[in-house]
Design a protein around this motif. Sequence first.
Motif, PDB file in Angstrom:
ATOM      1  N   PHE A 149       0.727  -1.087  -0.095  1.00 27.30           N
ATOM      2  CA  PHE A 149      -0.024   0.057   0.140  1.00 27.30           C
ATOM      3  C   PHE A 149       0.777   0.894  -0.229  1.00 27.30           C
ATOM      4  N   TYR A 150       2.121   0.976   0.784  1.00 28.06           N
ATOM      5  CA  TYR A 150       2.911   2.382   1.301  1.00 28.06           C
ATOM      6  C   TYR A 150       3.312   2.711  -0.598  1.00 28.06           C
ATOM      7  N   ALA A 151       4.306   1.641  -1.185  1.00 28.89           N
ATOM      8  CA  ALA A 151       4.348   1.409  -2.114  1.00 28.89           C
ATOM      9  C   ALA A 151       3.728   1.789  -3.427  1.00 28.89           C
ATOM     10  N   ILE A 152       2.215   1.866  -3.636  1.00 34.63           N
ATOM     11  CA  ILE A 152       1.724   2.146  -4.765  1.00 34.63           C
ATOM     12  C   ILE A 152       2.063   3.545  -4.821  1.00 34.63           C
ATOM     13  N   ALA A 153       1.173   3.854  -2.669  1.00 33.01           N
ATOM     14  CA  ALA A 153       1.325   5.889  -2.849  1.00 33.01           C
ATOM     15  C   ALA A 153       2.217   6.230  -3.353  1.00 33.01           C
ATOM     16  N   SER A 154       3.729   5.842  -2.853  1.00 31.41           N
ATOM     17  CA  SER A 154       4.710   6.385  -3.433  1.00 31.41           C
ATOM     18  C   SER A 154       5.407   6.367  -4.408  1.00 31.41           C
ATOM     19  N   MET A 207       9.441   7.935   8.436  1.00 33.37           N
ATOM     20  CA  MET A 207       8.463   6.456   8.285  1.00 33.37           C
ATOM     21  C   MET A 207       7.965   5.914   9.109  1.00 33.37           C
ATOM     22  N   ARG A 208       7.759   6.164  10.760  1.00 36.74           N
ATOM     23  CA  ARG A 208       6.955   5.500  11.233  1.00 36.74           C
ATOM     24  C   ARG A 208       5.668   6.090  11.530  1.00 36.74           C
ATOM     25  N   SER A 209       6.068   6.643  10.784  1.00 38.89           N
ATOM     26  CA  SER A 209       4.003   7.937  11.017  1.00 38.89           C
ATOM     27  C   SER A 209       3.378   7.086   9.852  1.00 38.89           C
ATOM     28  N   LYS A 210       4.255   6.508   8.497  1.00 39.60           N
ATOM     29  CA  LYS A 210       3.765   6.175   7.670  1.00 39.60           C
ATOM     30  C   LYS A 210       3.692   4.823   7.108  1.00 39.60           C
ATOM     31  N   TYR A 211       4.314   3.834   8.492  1.00 42.79           N
ATOM     32  CA  TYR A 211       4.101   2.094   8.390  1.00 42.79           C
ATOM     33  C   TYR A 211       3.302   2.000   9.286  1.00 42.79           C
ATOM     34  N   VAL A 212       3.092   2.734  10.548  1.00 47.49           N
ATOM     35  CA  VAL A 212       2.037   2.608  10.874  1.00 47.49           C
ATOM     36  C   VAL A 212       0.522   3.185  10.923  1.00 47.49           C
ATOM     37  N   THR A 213       0.381   3.841   9.574  1.00 45.06           N
ATOM     38  CA  THR A 213      -0.859   4.571   8.971  1.00 45.06           C
ATOM     39  C   THR A 213      -0.736   3.108   7.918  1.00 45.06           C
ATOM     40  N   ALA A 214      -0.407   2.895   6.881  1.00 42.10           N
ATOM     41  CA  ALA A 214      -0.157   2.217   6.122  1.00 42.10           C
ATOM     42  C   ALA A 214      -0.587   0.530   6.621  1.00 42.10           C
ATOM     43  N   LEU A 215       0.272  -0.046   8.062  1.00 45.02           N
ATOM     44  CA  LEU A 215      -0.778  -1.072   8.742  1.00 45.02           C
ATOM     45  C   LEU A 215      -2.226  -0.974   9.394  1.00 45.02           C
ATOM     46  N   TYR A 216      -2.059   0.140   9.630  1.00 44.56           N
ATOM     47  CA  TYR A 216      -3.708   0.761  10.356  1.00 44.56           C
ATOM     48  C   TYR A 216      -4.634   0.419   9.190  1.00 44.56           C
ATOM     49  N   GLY A 222     -13.407  -1.225   9.036  1.00 43.17           N
ATOM     50  CA  GLY A 222     -13.416   0.113   7.891  1.00 43.17           C
ATOM     51  C   GLY A 222     -13.440   1.616   8.298  1.00 43.17           C
ATOM     52  N   PHE A 223     -12.618   2.453   9.214  1.00 39.89           N
ATOM     53  CA  PHE A 223     -13.368   3.416   9.833  1.00 39.89           C
ATOM     54  C   PHE A 223     -13.391   4.558   9.018  1.00 39.89           C
ATOM     55  N   GLY A 224     -12.402   4.446   7.961  1.00 39.63           N
ATOM     56  CA  GLY A 224     -13.018   5.729   7.043  1.00 39.63           C
ATOM     57  C   GLY A 224     -11.393   6.841   7.633  1.00 39.63           C
ATOM     58  N   ASN A 225     -11.018   6.929   8.642  1.00 35.26           N
ATOM     59  CA  ASN A 225     -10.129   7.823   8.695  1.00 35.26           C
ATOM     60  C   ASN A 225      -9.073   8.295   7.749  1.00 35.26           C
ATOM     61  N   VAL A 226      -8.527   6.642   6.809  1.00 31.28           N
ATOM     62  CA  VAL A 226      -7.824   6.522   6.008  1.00 31.28           C
ATOM     63  C   VAL A 226      -8.168   5.874   5.103  1.00 31.28           C
ATOM     64  N   SER A 227      -8.325   6.127   3.727  1.00 36.58           N
ATOM     65  CA  SER A 227      -9.051   6.248   2.512  1.00 36.58           C
ATOM     66  C   SER A 227      -7.870   6.255   1.628  1.00 36.58           C
ATOM     67  N   ALA A 228      -9.056   5.296   0.483  1.00 37.07           N
ATOM     68  CA  ALA A 228      -7.834   5.045  -0.861  1.00 37.07           C
ATOM     69  C   ALA A 228      -8.539   6.423  -1.876  1.00 37.07           C
ATOM     70  N   ASN A 229      -7.716   7.149  -2.119  1.00 32.57           N
ATOM     71  CA  ASN A 229      -7.991   8.034  -3.264  1.00 32.57           C
ATOM     72  C   ASN A 229      -7.508   7.513  -4.645  1.00 32.57           C
ATOM     73  N   THR A 230      -6.834   7.538  -5.210  1.00 34.79           N
ATOM     74  CA  THR A 230      -5.954   7.366  -6.119  1.00 34.79           C
ATOM     75  C   THR A 230      -6.605   5.863  -7.037  1.00 34.79           C
ATOM     76  N   ASP A 231      -6.903   5.914  -8.799  1.00 30.94           N
ATOM     77  CA  ASP A 231      -7.135   4.707  -8.481  1.00 30.94           C
ATOM     78  C   ASP A 231      -6.523   2.922  -8.727  1.00 30.94           C
ATOM     79  N   GLY A 232      -4.449   3.558  -7.851  1.00 28.49           N
ATOM     80  CA  GLY A 232      -4.407   2.259  -7.559  1.00 28.49           C
ATOM     81  C   GLY A 232      -4.314   1.706  -6.703  1.00 28.49           C
TER      82      GLY A 232
END
Length: 544
Positions: free
Chosen positions: A231-236, A271-280, A290-300
């Motif tokens: 998930f992080y690799a796609i966004a990055s 780096m820690r915030s990005k990993y924790v958020t992706a794992l969350y 699926g709480f929705g506070n972190v959502s997928a926005n791009t097509d990927g």
Amino acid sequence: MCDNLRQRMSSLLSYLRECFNDTCAAEDDLGIAIPRLDDPNAEDVVDKGVEKHIQRFTILHYSPFKAVWDWLILLLVIYTAIVTPYSAAFMLKVDDEGGSAGKNYKEPLVIVDLMVDIMFLFDIFINFRTTYVDSNIGEVVYSPKKIALHYLKSWFTIDAIAAIPFDLIQVITSDNNEKTTKALGLLKTARLLRMVRVARKVDRYSQYAPAVLLLLMCTFALIAHWMACIFYAIASFERPNLHAPISWLDQLSDDLMQPYIANDTESGPSMRSKYVTALYFTLTTVTTVGFGNVSANTDGEKIFSICAMLLGALMYACVFGNVTAIIERLYSGMTKFHQQMQLLKEFIKFHQIPSPLNHRLQDYFKHSWSFTNGMDMNEVMLEFPDYLQADVCVHLNRKLLESCEVFKDASEGCRRAMSTKFKTTHTAPTDVIVHRGDALNALYFIARGSIEVIESETTTAILGTNDIFGENICRYGTPGRSRADVRALTYCDLHLISRDDLQFIFTIYPEFSADFEENLCLVALLAQPFWIKTVQLVAIGWRS
């Protein structure tokens, strides 16, 4: 006299030695290698004959070294499964144009990766020299050629791909451009192929419910970790090419007030915030929360979320289905107890069994269940061969065989035969084990509890642990009748052997019969007096 006997034995041994050596000489003429008894190297010849199948540097698959090495490789594979995806996704620094900044090969993590690659390569060489058991013939294979062919046909391909030292290749070639670094970072994920062997190794613990639950939860967490890295690799990968800052990384930077700055690869969230958020995000997705506070926005990100939800539904069903089965298995014994108890109550109600006998039946059932948990020992034993049944019976009756005087002179074979004939029974307080007038078809040994003998409404004896009661089977050829009642005072465990089984043992082991009759000490002789029994037998013969 002793000296003469010793001289005769020495002469006899010398004669036998000469005869055997002459035979060996004749066999040598035929080309058969038989060591001579007077040859000082005879033991070396035998040892070489035993060890000729095991060549140098061959490792036995059951050796302690191989067991320790397998566990070490298992720990390295688990380390690889955690670190490799994280390193491929998070540790490659990407500039604002999408280029890779390369690696610092003096970092401890990179050095550890190089050591892991070397250990995996060494493991391949060890597997080429490790024996195995041929499943077709059930024998251990020591031939290096057969071992190599077997390994090449089984796990070599997976191990070879997973052991390719990509970091070492990059160090040797000194190629740190962006395409090489990205490609090698992705190719390193081939190490995860070794997880197939890990799954096969831990499968042996699937019979233990706690182990299954722990393995399922670890697998769930590991897959969530992999998905977080993806998930992080796609966004990055997508963020530098977006027309607007709509990625979840941009939203995270806004929430934390740590904006991305152009031409600064160190800007943005840690780096820690990005990993924790992706794992969350991945955990809330695969657990269908699926709480929705972190959502997928791009097509990927949306395509990845769709795949994550499909995989999450499968994982959710698998994990929690197994948890339900484990919990049900834990309570299966209690469920079976209630079912059997309900059947007993229905039986009592249908046949209108009176209250005292009703309570005795229920008490006996509960007491017996507390010892056996509803397991039928006879049914379990039928699944095993006779020699294993005899070993188990000797173990179950070991206290009786060791403490009772009548068995002290019995041979090992006699004890094994006796053990298979013993039967164990449990009694509750006030249960009458033998009624007055019952045929005495068995001999009883008290393993635990207290019993009283009642004759003419008078207690004539109280028996305890290791006491014996019944009839002297060695003295009478036909069963007699009991002249007293035998009643349990407490919960008792009894071992009994029938008259027919004991006489069968006497037939096979006649020497044991005399010892048994001599050492048998009946604390309570229940048979009627000898003259009464003789008169009864004469009367029966006269009538016939």
